[in-house]
Scaffold this motif. Structure first.
Motif, PDB file in Angstrom:
ATOM      1  N   ALA A   1     -10.157   2.087  -3.555  1.00  0.00           N
ATOM      2  CA  ALA A   1     -10.492   1.100  -4.575  1.00  0.00           C
ATOM      3  C   ALA A   1      -9.543   1.217  -5.761  1.00  0.00           C
ATOM      4  O   ALA A   1      -9.199   0.217  -6.397  1.00  0.00           O
ATOM      5  N   GLY A   2      -9.096   2.426  -6.049  1.00  0.00           N
ATOM      6  CA  GLY A   2      -8.150   2.642  -7.135  1.00  0.00           C
ATOM      7  C   GLY A   2      -6.762   2.125  -6.815  1.00  0.00           C
ATOM      8  O   GLY A   2      -5.952   1.887  -7.702  1.00  0.00           O
ATOM      9  N   GLU A   3      -6.472   1.942  -5.534  1.00  0.00           N
ATOM     10  CA  GLU A   3      -5.164   1.446  -5.104  1.00  0.00           C
ATOM     11  C   GLU A   3      -5.100  -0.074  -5.099  1.00  0.00           C
ATOM     12  O   GLU A   3      -4.028  -0.655  -5.095  1.00  0.00           O
ATOM     13  N   THR A   4      -6.251  -0.712  -5.054  1.00  0.00           N
ATOM     14  CA  THR A   4      -6.296  -2.162  -4.935  1.00  0.00           C
ATOM     15  C   THR A   4      -6.051  -2.806  -6.294  1.00  0.00           C
ATOM     16  O   THR A   4      -6.758  -2.511  -7.253  1.00  0.00           O
ATOM     17  N   PRO A   5      -5.075  -3.686  -6.355  1.00  0.00           N
ATOM     18  CA  PRO A   5      -4.856  -4.368  -7.631  1.00  0.00           C
ATOM     19  C   PRO A   5      -6.034  -5.284  -7.950  1.00  0.00           C
ATOM     20  O   PRO A   5      -6.669  -5.815  -7.047  1.00  0.00           O
ATOM     21  N   PHE A   6      -6.323  -5.430  -9.208  1.00  0.00           N
ATOM     22  CA  PHE A   6      -7.406  -6.314  -9.602  1.00  0.00           C
ATOM     23  C   PHE A   6      -6.981  -7.125 -10.810  1.00  0.00           C
ATOM     24  O   PHE A   6      -6.024  -6.799 -11.490  1.00  0.00           O
ATOM     25  N   GLU A   7      -7.699  -8.187 -11.026  1.00  0.00           N
ATOM     26  CA  GLU A   7      -7.375  -9.086 -12.123  1.00  0.00           C
ATOM     27  C   GLU A   7      -8.628  -9.290 -12.960  1.00  0.00           C
ATOM     28  O   GLU A   7      -9.717  -9.485 -12.418  1.00  0.00           O
ATOM     29  N   VAL A   8      -8.466  -9.197 -14.250  1.00  0.00           N
ATOM     30  CA  VAL A   8      -9.576  -9.447 -15.164  1.00  0.00           C
ATOM     31  C   VAL A   8      -9.259 -10.726 -15.908  1.00  0.00           C
ATOM     32  O   VAL A   8      -8.222 -10.824 -16.574  1.00  0.00           O
ATOM     33  N   ARG A   9     -10.127 -11.696 -15.776  1.00  0.00           N
ATOM     34  CA  ARG A   9      -9.924 -12.939 -16.493  1.00  0.00           C
ATOM     35  C   ARG A   9     -10.601 -12.838 -17.844  1.00  0.00           C
ATOM     36  O   ARG A   9     -11.725 -12.384 -17.948  1.00  0.00           O
ATOM     37  N   SER A  10      -9.902 -13.260 -18.850  1.00  0.00           N
ATOM     38  CA  SER A  10     -10.478 -13.260 -20.178  1.00  0.00           C
ATOM     39  C   SER A  10     -10.023 -14.524 -20.904  1.00  0.00           C
ATOM     40  O   SER A  10      -9.053 -15.162 -20.518  1.00  0.00           O
TER      41      SER A  10
ATOM     42  N   MET B   1       0.856  -1.178   0.000  1.00  0.00           N
ATOM     43  CA  MET B   1       0.000   0.000   0.000  1.00  0.00           C
ATOM     44  C   MET B   1       0.896   1.234   0.000  1.00  0.00           C
ATOM     45  O   MET B   1       1.833   1.326   0.763  1.00  0.00           O
ATOM     46  N   SER B   2       0.593   2.161  -0.883  1.00  0.00           N
ATOM     47  CA  SER B   2       1.416   3.367  -0.995  1.00  0.00           C
ATOM     48  C   SER B   2       1.180   4.294   0.196  1.00  0.00           C
ATOM     49  O   SER B   2       0.227   4.137   0.941  1.00  0.00           O
ATOM     50  N   THR B   3       2.069   5.252   0.337  1.00  0.00           N
ATOM     51  CA  THR B   3       1.944   6.224   1.418  1.00  0.00           C
ATOM     52  C   THR B   3       0.632   6.987   1.320  1.00  0.00           C
ATOM     53  O   THR B   3      -0.037   7.218   2.332  1.00  0.00           O
ATOM     54  N   ASP B   4       0.226   7.371   0.101  1.00  0.00           N
ATOM     55  CA  ASP B   4      -1.054   8.061  -0.083  1.00  0.00           C
ATOM     56  C   ASP B   4      -2.204   7.182   0.384  1.00  0.00           C
ATOM     57  O   ASP B   4      -3.117   7.657   1.062  1.00  0.00           O
ATOM     58  N   ALA B   5      -2.165   5.919   0.022  1.00  0.00           N
ATOM     59  CA  ALA B   5      -3.228   5.001   0.422  1.00  0.00           C
ATOM     60  C   ALA B   5      -3.264   4.843   1.940  1.00  0.00           C
ATOM     61  O   ALA B   5      -4.346   4.758   2.530  1.00  0.00           O
ATOM     62  N   GLN B   6      -2.107   4.826   2.570  1.00  0.00           N
ATOM     63  CA  GLN B   6      -2.055   4.727   4.029  1.00  0.00           C
ATOM     64  C   GLN B   6      -2.687   5.963   4.671  1.00  0.00           C
ATOM     65  O   GLN B   6      -3.417   5.858   5.653  1.00  0.00           O
ATOM     66  N   GLN B   7      -2.395   7.122   4.111  1.00  0.00           N
ATOM     67  CA  GLN B   7      -2.984   8.357   4.643  1.00  0.00           C
ATOM     68  C   GLN B   7      -4.498   8.363   4.455  1.00  0.00           C
ATOM     69  O   GLN B   7      -5.237   8.768   5.353  1.00  0.00           O
ATOM     70  N   ILE B   8      -4.954   7.902   3.305  1.00  0.00           N
ATOM     71  CA  ILE B   8      -6.391   7.856   3.040  1.00  0.00           C
ATOM     72  C   ILE B   8      -7.054   6.859   3.985  1.00  0.00           C
ATOM     73  O   ILE B   8      -8.133   7.131   4.527  1.00  0.00           O
ATOM     74  N   ALA B   9      -6.411   5.718   4.225  1.00  0.00           N
ATOM     75  CA  ALA B   9      -6.946   4.731   5.159  1.00  0.00           C
ATOM     76  C   ALA B   9      -7.024   5.315   6.575  1.00  0.00           C
ATOM     77  O   ALA B   9      -7.991   5.056   7.308  1.00  0.00           O
ATOM     78  N   THR B  10      -6.045   6.116   6.948  1.00  0.00           N
ATOM     79  CA  THR B  10      -6.057   6.773   8.259  1.00  0.00           C
ATOM     80  C   THR B  10      -7.207   7.781   8.352  1.00  0.00           C
ATOM     81  O   THR B  10      -7.916   7.838   9.355  1.00  0.00           O
ATOM     82  N   ILE B  11      -7.392   8.559   7.295  1.00  0.00           N
ATOM     83  CA  ILE B  11      -8.506   9.520   7.250  1.00  0.00           C
ATOM     84  C   ILE B  11      -9.832   8.783   7.396  1.00  0.00           C
ATOM     85  O   ILE B  11     -10.705   9.186   8.178  1.00  0.00           O
ATOM     86  N   LYS B  12      -9.973   7.680   6.691  1.00  0.00           N
ATOM     87  CA  LYS B  12     -11.209   6.892   6.764  1.00  0.00           C
ATOM     88  C   LYS B  12     -11.428   6.370   8.181  1.00  0.00           C
ATOM     89  O   LYS B  12     -12.532   6.480   8.721  1.00  0.00           O
ATOM     90  N   SER B  13     -10.391   5.829   8.777  1.00  0.00           N
ATOM     91  CA  SER B  13     -10.489   5.283  10.130  1.00  0.00           C
ATOM     92  C   SER B  13     -10.882   6.359  11.143  1.00  0.00           C
ATOM     93  O   SER B  13     -11.758   6.154  11.992  1.00  0.00           O
ATOM     94  N   GLN B  14     -10.251   7.522  11.044  1.00  0.00           N
ATOM     95  CA  GLN B  14     -10.548   8.618  11.960  1.00  0.00           C
ATOM     96  C   GLN B  14     -11.971   9.138  11.752  1.00  0.00           C
ATOM     97  O   GLN B  14     -12.664   9.476  12.716  1.00  0.00           O
ATOM     98  N   THR B  15     -12.397   9.195  10.503  1.00  0.00           N
ATOM     99  CA  THR B  15     -13.747   9.665  10.193  1.00  0.00           C
ATOM    100  C   THR B  15     -14.786   8.691  10.727  1.00  0.00           C
ATOM    101  O   THR B  15     -15.796   9.099  11.311  1.00  0.00           O
TER     102      THR B  15
END
Length: 71
Positions: free
Chosen positions: A58-67, A1-15
């Motif tokens: 959600a934009g930070e989470t890797p995802f996989e598309v099966r085709s 998880m990037s530093t930005d994502a960690q900060q956003i997760a902290t904001i979410k937790s505090q909120t």
């Protein structure tokens, strides 16, 4: 998880913690010195913050598309 994502997760937790505080001890809307304190509006603003955090995380989470290719 990037530093930005960690900060956003902290904001979410505090909120979320703030929302729990407010809803566990609800207060009425009131006016003091000409300023309106509307707790419902404040909760709505906090929810918008949570929604924003969820969108960013959600934009930070890797995802996989099966085709499957056909030949």
């Amino acid at each position: 998880m990037s530093t930005d994502a960690q900060q956003i997760a902290t904001i979410k937790s505090q909120t979320l913690a703030r929302m729990v505080e407010i809803t566990s001890q609800p207060k009425p809307t009131y006016q003091i010195d000409g300023q309106l304190v509307a707790w419902g509006d404040y909760l709505s603003q906090l929810q918008r913050t949570i929604d924003w955090c969820n969108e960013k995380l959600a934009g930070e989470t890797p995802f996989e598309v099966r085709s499957q290719g056909y030949t």
